[in-house]
Enzyme design. Structure first.
Site, PDB file in Angstrom:
ATOM      1  N   ASP A  13       0.809  -1.224   0.000  1.00 13.42           N
ATOM      2  CA  ASP A  13       0.000   0.000   0.000  1.00 13.42           C
ATOM      3  C   ASP A  13       0.841   1.272   0.000  1.00 13.42           C
ATOM      4  OD1 ASP A  13      -2.269  -1.637   0.098  1.00 13.42           O
ATOM      5  OD2 ASP A  13      -2.192  -1.713   2.291  1.00 13.42           O
ATOM      6  N   LYS A  16       1.827   2.112  -5.062  1.00  9.28           N
ATOM      7  CA  LYS A  16       2.364   1.524  -6.305  1.00  9.28           C
ATOM      8  C   LYS A  16       1.446   1.812  -7.492  1.00  9.28           C
ATOM      9  CE  LYS A  16       2.311  -2.501  -4.297  1.00  9.28           C
ATOM     10  NZ  LYS A  16       1.946  -2.074  -2.941  1.00  9.28           N
ATOM     11  N   LYS A  18      -0.643   4.344  -7.920  1.00 10.18           N
ATOM     12  CA  LYS A  18      -0.533   5.752  -8.332  1.00 10.18           C
ATOM     13  C   LYS A  18       0.728   5.985  -9.157  1.00 10.18           C
ATOM     14  CE  LYS A  18       0.909  10.166  -7.159  1.00 10.18           C
ATOM     15  NZ  LYS A  18       0.275  11.457  -6.937  1.00 10.18           N
ATOM     16  N   GLY A  40      -4.658  -4.215  -3.811  1.00  2.58           N
ATOM     17  CA  GLY A  40      -5.625  -3.145  -4.069  1.00  2.58           C
ATOM     18  C   GLY A  40      -4.829  -1.920  -4.444  1.00  2.58           C
ATOM     19  N   HIS A  41      -4.849  -1.568  -5.736  1.00  4.45           N
ATOM     20  CA  HIS A  41      -4.039  -0.447  -6.217  1.00  4.45           C
ATOM     21  C   HIS A  41      -4.964   0.687  -6.653  1.00  4.45           C
ATOM     22  CE1 HIS A  41      -0.383  -3.244  -7.207  1.00  4.45           C
ATOM     23  NE2 HIS A  41      -0.806  -3.349  -5.963  1.00  4.45           N
ATOM     24  N   GLN A 223       1.841  -6.038  -3.311  1.00  7.24           N
ATOM     25  CA  GLN A 223       2.306  -6.210  -1.924  1.00  7.24           C
ATOM     26  C   GLN A 223       3.608  -5.425  -1.722  1.00  7.24           C
ATOM     27  OE1 GLN A 223       1.165  -9.481  -3.578  1.00  7.24           O
ATOM     28  NE2 GLN A 223      -0.705  -8.487  -2.963  1.00  7.24           N
ATOM     29  N   VAL A 300      -7.746  -1.056   0.672  1.00  5.75           N
ATOM     30  CA  VAL A 300      -8.528  -0.949  -0.564  1.00  5.75           C
ATOM     31  C   VAL A 300      -9.277  -2.263  -0.821  1.00  5.75           C
ATOM     32  CG1 VAL A 300      -8.349  -0.611  -3.085  1.00  5.75           C
ATOM     33  CG2 VAL A 300      -6.826   0.642  -1.551  1.00  5.75           C
ATOM     34  N   GLY A 303     -10.902  -3.145   3.439  1.00  3.46           N
ATOM     35  CA  GLY A 303     -11.455  -2.061   4.245  1.00  3.46           C
ATOM     36  C   GLY A 303     -10.922  -2.029   5.667  1.00  3.46           C
ATOM     37  N   ASP A 334       2.660  14.641   1.748  1.00  2.82           N
ATOM     38  CA  ASP A 334       1.664  15.635   2.180  1.00  2.82           C
ATOM     39  C   ASP A 334       1.006  15.262   3.501  1.00  2.82           C
ATOM     40  OD1 ASP A 334       0.689  13.546   0.314  1.00  2.82           O
ATOM     41  OD2 ASP A 334      -1.289  14.320   0.853  1.00  2.82           O
TER      42      ASP A 334
HETATM   43  P1  GDP Z   1      -0.811   0.371  -3.511  1.00  2.00           P
HETATM   44  O1  GDP Z   1      -1.423  -0.889  -3.045  1.00  2.00           O
HETATM   45  O2  GDP Z   1       0.660   0.423  -3.259  1.00  2.00           O
HETATM   46  O3  GDP Z   1      -1.135   0.709  -4.940  1.00  2.00           O
HETATM   47  O4  GDP Z   1      -1.424   1.531  -2.630  1.00  2.00           O
HETATM   48  P2  GDP Z   1      -2.997   1.697  -2.225  1.00  2.00           P
HETATM   49  O5  GDP Z   1      -3.720   2.228  -3.407  1.00  2.00           O
HETATM   50  O6  GDP Z   1      -3.499   0.471  -1.581  1.00  2.00           O
HETATM   51  O7  GDP Z   1      -2.887   2.761  -1.074  1.00  2.00           O
HETATM   52  C1  GDP Z   1      -2.344   4.023  -1.283  1.00  2.00           C
HETATM   53  C2  GDP Z   1      -3.404   5.075  -0.929  1.00  2.00           C
HETATM   54  O8  GDP Z   1      -2.781   6.347  -0.829  1.00  2.00           O
HETATM   55  C3  GDP Z   1      -4.460   5.235  -2.015  1.00  2.00           C
HETATM   56  O9  GDP Z   1      -5.660   5.638  -1.394  1.00  2.00           O
HETATM   57  C4  GDP Z   1      -3.908   6.344  -2.869  1.00  2.00           C
HETATM   58  O10 GDP Z   1      -4.932   7.066  -3.563  1.00  2.00           O
HETATM   59  C5  GDP Z   1      -3.260   7.222  -1.831  1.00  2.00           C
HETATM   60  N1  GDP Z   1      -2.068   7.959  -2.259  1.00  2.00           N
HETATM   61  C6  GDP Z   1      -1.069   7.557  -3.089  1.00  2.00           C
HETATM   62  N2  GDP Z   1      -0.097   8.497  -3.115  1.00  2.00           N
HETATM   63  C7  GDP Z   1      -0.483   9.503  -2.296  1.00  2.00           C
HETATM   64  C8  GDP Z   1       0.113  10.735  -1.880  1.00  2.00           C
HETATM   65  O11 GDP Z   1       1.208  11.105  -2.261  1.00  2.00           O
HETATM   66  N3  GDP Z   1      -0.618  11.472  -0.979  1.00  2.00           N
HETATM   67  C9  GDP Z   1      -1.823  11.098  -0.510  1.00  2.00           C
HETATM   68  N4  GDP Z   1      -2.442  11.892   0.368  1.00  2.00           N
HETATM   69  N5  GDP Z   1      -2.411   9.939  -0.880  1.00  2.00           N
HETATM   70  C10 GDP Z   1      -1.735   9.158  -1.761  1.00  2.00           C
HETATM   71  P1  IMO Z   2      -1.026  -4.142  -2.264  1.00  2.00           P
HETATM   72  O1  IMO Z   2      -0.575  -4.670  -3.602  1.00  2.00           O
HETATM   73  C1  IMO Z   2      -1.002  -4.699   2.039  1.00  2.00           C
HETATM   74  C2  IMO Z   2      -1.089  -8.809   3.509  1.00  2.00           C
HETATM   75  C3  IMO Z   2      -2.308  -9.271   4.258  1.00  2.00           C
HETATM   76  C4  IMO Z   2      -1.679 -10.270   5.210  1.00  2.00           C
HETATM   77  C5  IMO Z   2      -0.603 -10.920   4.343  1.00  2.00           C
HETATM   78  C6  IMO Z   2      -1.020 -12.238   3.712  1.00  2.00           C
HETATM   79  O2  IMO Z   2      -2.312  -3.402  -2.310  1.00  2.00           O
HETATM   80  O3  IMO Z   2       0.076  -3.405  -1.597  1.00  2.00           O
HETATM   81  P2  IMO Z   2      -2.628 -12.855   1.687  1.00  2.00           P
HETATM   82  O4  IMO Z   2      -4.077 -12.601   1.491  1.00  2.00           O
HETATM   83  O5  IMO Z   2      -1.754 -12.252   0.644  1.00  2.00           O
HETATM   84  O6  IMO Z   2      -2.319 -14.301   1.924  1.00  2.00           O
HETATM   85  O7  IMO Z   2      -2.274 -12.111   3.084  1.00  2.00           O
HETATM   86  O8  IMO Z   2      -0.300  -9.981   3.325  1.00  2.00           O
HETATM   87  N1  IMO Z   2      -1.344  -8.252   2.166  1.00  2.00           N
HETATM   88  C7  IMO Z   2      -1.274  -6.954   1.877  1.00  2.00           C
HETATM   89  N2  IMO Z   2      -1.030  -5.888   2.656  1.00  2.00           N
HETATM   90  N3  IMO Z   2      -1.168  -4.526   0.719  1.00  2.00           N
HETATM   91  C8  IMO Z   2      -1.364  -5.584  -0.088  1.00  2.00           C
HETATM   92  O9  IMO Z   2      -1.377  -5.493  -1.441  1.00  2.00           O
HETATM   93  C9  IMO Z   2      -1.481  -6.867   0.485  1.00  2.00           C
HETATM   94  N4  IMO Z   2      -1.699  -8.106  -0.008  1.00  2.00           N
HETATM   95  C10 IMO Z   2      -1.599  -8.953   1.029  1.00  2.00           C
HETATM   96  O10 IMO Z   2      -2.921  -8.203   4.936  1.00  2.00           O
HETATM   97  O11 IMO Z   2      -1.034  -9.589   6.254  1.00  2.00           O
HETATM   98 MG    MG Z   3      -2.962  -1.541  -1.810  1.00  2.00          MG
END
Ligand code: GDP
Ligand code: IMO
Ligand code: MG
Length: 430
Positions: A13, A16, A18, A40-41, A223, A300, A303, A334
């Site tokens: 999270d 990646k 973005k 969840g991206h 991940q 994402v 929840g 930010d």
């Molecule tokens: P990912 O799994 O690595 O793609 O990241 P996620 O989408 O799960 O979580 C990142 C969250 O931070 C999302 O809600 C993005 O919209 C938000 N986000 C990404 N970059 C920024 C940033 O620079 N500032 C803020 N405030 N939010 C960001």
């Molecule tokens: P993105 O790509 C954050 C975590 C789960 C749990 C562990 C194992 O959005 O960054 P799984 O269902 O993969 O067997 O769960 O890994 N996990 C994540 N945590 N971001 C993710 O993906 C994740 N995908 C799995 O919360 O701790």
């Molecule tokens: Mg994510």
């Protein structure tokens, strides 16, 4: 520099999605190489917001071909829902390519994920319960069913029948759960097969051919480094190779084809699920609550509220090492605007010993006490900054310090969730 691997440098999270969306326009192909719909991206551009689980984050650009590699596990029902969602939102998914060698998440994998977690009790991993672990277990056990098997009804039926002999015994006798019949599963999968048939291809062959023709490929990790099956905080990890090496095995290109490795790290850290997290802040602490509220730190995919903590330079150095990072991107800078002072963990202490690099012994990591440096905050809105020079001095100092500690240049900084909310310092693909 025809190919770049983008990986999460923390526990997932990091943003990646973005950053993939930000840089994807310079590439011809964007390839997911591991994981499944546990990811969840989030992508936000032109007022549109997408939450992607399986389809690469380059999907918003019509000239980019999105690819799902052999290292991924695919729940076809989820994939089809995502395809339908994208079509509804006005994005064509016609170009999507799927490796025939990717493994399928079967209905019993979802049941087993839940049952295995339940049986771990207080030692549960906190998985996303999407069947990821059980699907990779079967892949390693050589009893998995692959996307290409769906295309041959006879083989599919045979493999399902063989798998069910063991799975039904496990479901009913060990876990007390309902069983499946071959007919039930074959019937369920028939429409899935028809829907995805046209997308299935030999991804390794295609990518190697394109690399030879000078095409540009971006590998989008899911991940994060500390969730990697080999290099993460085992057993509190996911079941795939999220580090840069996974891009080669998970797509079928040679490691020599991977040129840049871009690590994405938040300006602080979050983690979902169980496992060690040295710099974690208590959820009810003022700073922990601020990070979660201002950063919107809720999963994402599930929840769930994310655990929040200070930036950890030991973790960053570890990510630099195991991925061979050539560039760093710091996201969510930010969010730190809301804090009076900001801490950076520069080393750990355990039983009188100082650790500058990640301790090899997992139990040390579990009990590591962070050694912090404190820096003053900048207390102003930076979400409109588009150059490094526009950032307040304290924010520049913070980034400079992270760069110094990681010994890798911070070439991108994100200051908000939208595509344009970014500072690109030194990044050139073509
Ligand atoms: P990912 O799994 O690595 O793609 O990241 P996620 O989408 O799960 O979580 C990142 C969250 O931070 C999302 O809600 C993005 O919209 C938000 N986000 C990404 N970059 C920024 C940033 O620079 N500032 C803020 N405030 N939010 C960001
Ligand atoms: P993105 O790509 C954050 C975590 C789960 C749990 C562990 C194992 O959005 O960054 P799984 O269902 O993969 O067997 O769960 O890994 N996990 C994540 N945590 N971001 C993710 O993906 C994740 N995908 C799995 O919360 O701790
Ligand atoms: Mg994510």
């Amino acid at each position: 520099m025809p190919s770049t691997v983008l990986v999460g440098a923390q526990w997932g999270d990091e943003g990646k999605g973005k950053i993939t969306d930000l840089i994807a326009r310079d590439f011809d192909y964007v390839v997911r190489f591991q994981g499944g719909n546990n990811a969840g991206h989030t992508v936000i551009a032109g007022g549109q917001k997408l939450a992607l689980h399986l389809i690469p984050s380059g999907i918003m650009y019509p000239e980019v071909t999105p690819v799902i590699g052999n290292g991924c596990v695919i729940d076809p029902a989820v994939l089809i829902k995502e395809i339908e969602m994208l079509e509804r939102e006005g994005f064509s998914t016609q170009r999507l390519l799927i490796s025939g060698n990717a493994h399928l998440i079967m209905p019993y994998h979802l049941d087993l994920d839940g049952a295995q977690e339940h049986h771990l009790g207080s030692n549960e991993i906190g998985t996303t319960k999407r069947g990821i672990g059980p699907a990779y277990q079967d892949k390693a056990a050589r009893s998995g069913i692959r996307v290409q098997d769906m295309l041959d009804p006879h083989i599919f039926e045979l493999k399902v029948t063989t798998a069910l002999r063991e799975k039904n015994a496990l479901l009913s006798r060990v876990y007390g759960l309902p069983t499946y019949s071959t007919a039930q599963i074959c019937e369920r999968f028939e429409p899935y097969t028809e829907r995805i048939r046209a997308h299935v291809t030999d991804v390794s062959h295609l990518l190697n051919q394109k690399l030879r023709n000078g095409k540009y490929i971006l590998f989008e990790g899911a991940q994060g480094t500390l969730l990697d099956l080999d290099h993460g905080t085992y057993p509190f990890v996911t079941s795939s190779s999220c580090t840069a090496g996974g891009a080669a095995t998970g797509s079928g290109v040679g490691p020599g084809s991977l040129h840049k490795v871009l690590g994405i790290a938040k300006a602080y850290i979050t983690r979902v699920g169980s496992g060690p997290f040295p710099t974690e802040l208590a959820a009810d602490s003022e700073e922990g609550a601020t990070l979660r509220r201002v950063g919107g730190e809720f999963g994402v995919t599930t929840g769930r509220p994310r655990r929040c903590g200070w930036y950890d330079a030991v973790v960053a150095r570890y990510s630099v090492a195991v991925n061979g990072l050539t560039d760093l991107c710091i996201t969510k800078l930010d969010v730190l605007s809301a804090l009076e002072n900001i801490k950076i963990c520069v080393a750990y202490e355990y039983q009188g010993q100082r650790f500058e690099t990640a301790p090899g012994q997992q139990s040390v990591f579990h009990h590591a006490v962070p050694i912090y440096e404190e820096m003053p905050g900048w207390h102003c809105d930076i979400s409109m900054c588009r150059t490094f020079a526009e950032l307040p001095g304290q924010a520049q100092d913070y980034i400079n310090r992270l760069e110094e500690l990681a010994e890798v240049p911070v070439n991108m900084i994100a200051v908000g969730p939208s595509r344009e909310q970014a500072i690109v310092r030194n990044w050139q693909v073509r």
